[in-house]
Design an enzyme around this catalytic site. Structure first.
Site, PDB file in Angstrom:
ATOM      1  CB  CYS A 135      -0.931  -0.013   1.213  1.00  0.00           C
ATOM      2  SG  CYS A 135      -1.913   1.480   1.332  1.00  0.00           S
ATOM      3  CB  CYS A 138      -0.711   2.601   4.027  1.00  0.00           C
ATOM      4  SG  CYS A 138      -2.138   1.858   3.290  1.00  0.00           S
ATOM      5  CG  ASP A 139       2.964   1.398   4.610  1.00  0.00           C
ATOM      6  OD1 ASP A 139       2.535   1.896   5.665  1.00  0.00           O
ATOM      7  OD2 ASP A 139       2.661   0.255   4.226  1.00  0.00           O
TER       8      ASP A 139
END
Ligand code: NDP
Length: 314
Positions: A135, A138-139
């Site tokens: 992701c 997300c990261d």
């Protein structure tokens, strides 16, 4: 004693929440279990520009929050929990939540979506959470100013590569064959000077002891290898439907996508309906998932009306 539910919805993406909105307005008193990833895949995406009604775009998590609020305002009982087992033998469908809570349902709407695929390299598993991620949204931010790599040549990889390129120094896009992303997405990738697309290239190994330090890739045409120092390694190579717990009960194709009767959300089990990515490998869009969630709620409503009036329900 097992709880009795008229309409149980499994999953909380656009399909599940839209089914909940319709089922609640039809007074089916829906209960929705959010599952492993509350809000579904859109909670790990950036801006959604193609969902009608948002002329300026909307962030995925924000949109899912609004879906949830709307479903709750109309009377859906949204619960945190994971459905771990089902028994679809009888006219009343049995469902277990978190291994223990048993629920008896007149209708079930499966909207469990799909999950990211992984490459299957041991180094990918070992460094997962320490630079390896499925992701980028997300990261990605942890790698601001650094060099990173992303695997995949579809729309997801292209979208995430352009996202990363906005704040990373350099993005290597590792594509095992050709780019298959839409022309518009390919254009965006090519317009970013800090994205290098490596075609016909596979990941040989992700290197690093405790965190990602580099990636070694191999050209599939001439066998040559190349090592690039990176701090983040992202995977965007497609999805697998989250349908394992229904295997043996519901008809599926060989990839695990649920078969529905064309033009409906009906599965082979009466009173069990499917919506969203769990049954759709072609379109996989938030808006098509939402549309199929609406179909599932309407099908469930008609099924229940027929059962109550003594008509043999299909
Ligand atoms: P896709 O299935 O479209 O693409 C998967 C990519 O990963 C392909 O390049 C494929 O290569 C590659 N791949 C698969 N397995 C491996 C592997 N083991 N090792 C290396 N590479 C691998 O998935 P996406 O998630 O990109 O897209 C899914 C659907 O969602 C598509 O229909 C897409 O159009 C849609 N989508 C739409 C968006 C939008 O409209 N904004 C955004 C994101 C997705 P190969 O081609 O060689 O098989």
């Amino acid at each position: 004693m097992a709880e009795k539910v008229e309409c149980l919805i499994i999953g909380s993406g656009p399909a599940g929440y839209t089914a909940a909105i319709y089922a609640a307005r039809a007074d089916l008193k829906p209960v929705l279990y959010e599952g492993l990833q509350p809000g579904g895949q859109l909670t790990i995406t950036t801006e959604v520009e193609n969902f009608p009604g948002y002329p300026d775009g909307v962030m995925g998590p924000e949109m899912m929050n609004q879906f949830k609020k709307q479903a709750e305002r109309l009377g859906t009982d949204v619960r945190y929990g994971i459905v771990t087992k089902v028994d679809f033998t009888g006219p009343i469908h049995k469902v277990w939540v978190d291994e223990k809570t048993e629920i008896h349902c007149e209708t079930v709407i499966i909207s469990t979506g799909a999950s990211a695929k992984w490459l299957g390299l041991p180094s990918e598993q070992r460094l997962n959470g320490n630079g390896v991620s499925a992701c980028a949204v997300c990261d990605g931010f942890f790698h601001k100013g650094n060099d990173v790599a992303i695997v995949g040549g579809g729309d997801t990889a292209a979208e995430e590569a352009t996202y990363l390129a906005k704040f990373c120094n350099k993005v290597y896009m590792i594509v095992r064959s050709e780019l298959r992303a839409s022309k518009a997405m390919q254009h965006r990738v090519k317009s970013m000077p800090n994205i290098e697309v490596l075609l016909h290239t596979e990941t040989d190994e992700i290197l690093g002891e405790h965190a990602v330090e580099a990636v070694r890739v191999k050209n599939r045409k001439d066998g040559s290898t190349r090592e690039m120092p990176i701090s983040g390694f992202f995977i965007a190579i497609g999805h697998t439907p989250n349908t394992d717990i229904f295997k043996g009960w519901i008809d599926m194709d060989d990839q695990g996508y649920i078969n529905t009767i064309p033009g409906t959300s009906k599965t082979n089990v009466r009173g069990v309906f499917a919506a969203g990515d769990a049954q759709d490998k072609h379109y996989r869009q938030a808006v098509t998932a939402a549309g199929s969630g609406c179909m599932a709620a309407l099908d469930a409503e008609r099924y229940l009306a027929n059962v109550k009036s003594g008509v043999a329900a299909e």
